[in-house]
Every structure is written in C-alpha cells, then in structure tokens.
Design an enzyme around this catalytic site. Structure first.
Site, PDB file in Angstrom:
ATOM      1  N   LEU A 105       0.877  -1.169   0.000  1.00  0.00           N
ATOM      2  CA  LEU A 105       0.000   0.000   0.000  1.00  0.00           C
ATOM      3  C   LEU A 105       0.916   1.221   0.000  1.00  0.00           C
ATOM      4  O   LEU A 105       1.924   1.242   0.706  1.00  0.00           O
ATOM      5  CB  LEU A 105      -0.895   0.032   1.251  1.00  0.00           C
ATOM      6  CG  LEU A 105      -2.079  -0.936   1.303  1.00  0.00           C
ATOM      7  CD1 LEU A 105      -2.831  -0.762   2.619  1.00  0.00           C
ATOM      8  CD2 LEU A 105      -3.024  -0.721   0.134  1.00  0.00           C
ATOM      9  N   ASP A 106       0.565   2.222  -0.788  1.00  0.00           N
ATOM     10  CA  ASP A 106       1.397   3.415  -0.867  1.00  0.00           C
ATOM     11  C   ASP A 106       1.565   4.078   0.499  1.00  0.00           C
ATOM     12  O   ASP A 106       0.736   3.908   1.395  1.00  0.00           O
ATOM     13  CB  ASP A 106       0.783   4.438  -1.832  1.00  0.00           C
ATOM     14  CG  ASP A 106       0.708   3.915  -3.255  1.00  0.00           C
ATOM     15  OD1 ASP A 106       1.499   3.030  -3.604  1.00  0.00           O
ATOM     16  OD2 ASP A 106      -0.160   4.404  -4.006  1.00  0.00           O
ATOM     17  N   TYR A 107       2.594   4.883   0.616  1.00  0.00           N
ATOM     18  CA  TYR A 107       2.900   5.617   1.844  1.00  0.00           C
ATOM     19  C   TYR A 107       1.693   6.428   2.326  1.00  0.00           C
ATOM     20  O   TYR A 107       1.378   6.455   3.516  1.00  0.00           O
ATOM     21  CB  TYR A 107       4.087   6.545   1.566  1.00  0.00           C
ATOM     22  CG  TYR A 107       4.552   7.372   2.743  1.00  0.00           C
ATOM     23  CD1 TYR A 107       5.324   6.803   3.753  1.00  0.00           C
ATOM     24  CD2 TYR A 107       4.240   8.733   2.819  1.00  0.00           C
ATOM     25  CE1 TYR A 107       5.763   7.570   4.829  1.00  0.00           C
ATOM     26  CE2 TYR A 107       4.676   9.502   3.885  1.00  0.00           C
ATOM     27  CZ  TYR A 107       5.438   8.917   4.886  1.00  0.00           C
ATOM     28  OH  TYR A 107       5.873   9.675   5.943  1.00  0.00           O
TER      29      TYR A 107
END
Length: 246
Positions: A105-107
């Site tokens: 999952l992206d930052y």
C-alpha cells in the site's frame, strides 16, 4: 508418499521470500542444497534436505498470518533506508517470526494489509491470475460522470501502461464542495494504480483506503492495530485462489 517439492517452493514456504524471488536466488547461484550449489529450477527437495541461501541455513518457521490496519505515513516494507516508519514497526516484538507484507500500500494510502512469513501464500494473493479482489475507497476532487466511472472498468492508459478495475461506482457526491467518494475493485496491483487511474481522468485523490482484501475487511480495527487470521480465514484464501485459477 512422495513428499518432495520444488526448491523454490520450499524456500517460499520457509518464509524467506516469495517463490518468484526464490527462483532468481537459485538461478543466481546463491542457493545450496546439502552443501552443493543448485542453479536448476526443476530441482526437488525433501523434508530432510538442508537448504542454504547465501550461506545461511533456512529455518522452517511455523506459518503465521496477520491483518493490519495500515495508517497513512507508513511504508509497506520491513525496513526503510530513510528511517521512515514501516509496517513491521507496528507488530509486537513478541512475534518471533520474520514477517513481510503481502503486496504493498502506498505511503499515503491507509487500510487493510496482510503480513505473513508464508511466501507461497503471499504469491497466491498478489498474483493477478488468482483473481483476489481488493476493494479501495477514494475521496477525490470533482464529480465524475457515470461514463467516466464506466471507463475505469473498460481500462485507461497512464504513462504508457494499461490500467483497469473489475468494478467501480460512486458512493457519495458533495456538489457544494465538489468532492466525491469512489469505490474501485481491483484484481491486479500495479504501482499507485488507483491514483493513476483517477488522475488519467483528471481527478486528484485526496484520501485512499483499502477496505477489503478477498473475504476480509477491517472490522473494528483502528489505524495501527492488527489481529491474527483464523485458520478458517487462511483456508478461505486458499480455496478462493484454487477456485479462481482454474
């Protein structure tokens, strides 16, 4: 009964890495079986064979599976060379197994992410051929038309890459603030895919959250909290992967 299995599968089951990465370790000559270097992917090993990667013996850990509510501002990795917080920092030190996240999952994206030491299990969940649904909810600037939402299912192009979702729908619109909440279901997991798909239509994502992964949702968890999967939930994933890959 023949209890032998392919070397890359045995490495993945140990929790060391995924099967795909294990294959590269083998072809790169970094794996030994019974003190002999092995570079053939078809090599089979049994329960009594000693496997080493870069001279380090593999230990067969008991497989474990956790569901984590990842907050925004946390890296989906076990380490970060820039010193940022990673998902592993949110797991108790009392857990001895070497965990890694299933996919990413992206930052700036929050929501459901799984952690495990079972590389074979991880590969089944993230490879698009197993068709495991992942449901995202995005808050965006602007109000897309039904035609634009349907276009996301047909597929859009972003930076030369073709991106599509299984389903998409508008959950809520605020005409006064000119904002919308969109739900998208994916079976692939390309880099920043949801954000890129919406950006291709001219919409900026303000918030993004993964609500579901296969049969699982976040339930009553708060950001940063986690729980262990039940044996039934692990079996649900395995059964779903077997069903979908046929």
């Amino acid at each position: 009964m023949d209890r032998q299995e392919r070397l890359q599968k045995a490495i993945a089951k140990s929790g060391f890495t995924s099967r795909r990465k294990a294959e590269k370790l083998i072809t790169d000559g970094r794996v030994k079986v019974n003190n002999e270097k092995v570079t053939e992917l078809g090599t089979k090993v049994g329960p009594n064979d000693q496997i080493e990667v870069d001279g380090i013996p593999l230990e067969k850990e008991e497989p474990v599976y956790f569901l984590l509510y990842k907050p925004r501002g946390v890296i989906s990795s076990v380490s970060d060379d820039r010193g940022r917080k990673v998902v592993g920092d949110l797991i108790s030190d009392e857990i001895d197994q070497r965990l890694f996240p299933v996919g990413r999952l992206d930052y700036d994206t929050s929501g459901l992410i799984l952690l495990t030491n079972d590389g074979e299990f991880s590969q089944k969940l993230i490879h698009p051929s197993y068709k495991i649904n992942k449901v995202y909810v995005a808050k965006i600037k602007g109000i897309p038309s039904k035609e634009e939402i349907n276009l996301l299912k047909k597929g859009v192009e972003h930076d030369g890459e073709y991106l599509k979702c299984v389903s998409s729908r508008i959950l809520k619109t605020d005409f006064k603030k000119q904002k919308s909440i969109i739900e998208l279901t994916l079976q692939e997991g390309k880099n920043r895919q949801v954000r890129r798909m919406l950006e291709s239509l001219g919409y900026q994502v303000e918030k993004l959250k993964r609500e579901r992964f296969g049969p699982l949702n976040l339930g009553n968890l708060n950001p940063g909290e986690y729980r262990e999967l039940t044996p039934h939930e692990v079996k649900q994933f395995s059964d779903l992967a077997k069903k979908n890959v046929k």
